[in-house]
Write a protein that holds these residues in place. Sequence first.
Motif: not given
Length: 157
Positions: A13-21, A26-29, A68-69, A124-127
């Motif tokens: 597995t390489g990196h994982v890309g996440l859509n965030v609001t 999200s960086i802080d988290f 949204g979430t 769960t993360d912030p999103d």
Amino acid sequence: MSGTIAQLKSLQTGHVGLNVTDVARSIDFYRAVLGLEVTHEGTEADRRFALLGRDGRLVVTLWQQSEGTFATGTPGLHHLSFEVESLDEVRTAETVLRDLGAEFAYDGVVPHGEGSASGGVFFTDPDGIRLEIYTRTGVDETDAVAPTTNAPTCGFF
């Protein structure tokens, strides 16, 4: 579809890309919980993103392009899992997550199945993206009970 199986000898597995609001949130988290560092950041108003890594390796990319979430009821990512070496590391992550006010699927460290040595924390993360931090060993030495029977814990949270 062809019956040929690809001969990928070094697949991982390489990196994982996440859509965030909110990329800053999200960086802080992800920095606090996973100890990731920002290796590159895009700050243009319509192209906010961050590349986060560790020890010279890209781990997670964050793309501020959603609202949204996280929708758990639609096809797509079920959860994202991170492995650590020890139960102590899982518990350290749990403490950080509690300090951040993260939402947990179960109370504390739980095994992947009844009597399983592996297990972790599910949150769960912030999103609302479902995440897991686990270890392969040591959970069977605790009093933790698997929250689901006849199926892996990580499959039904």
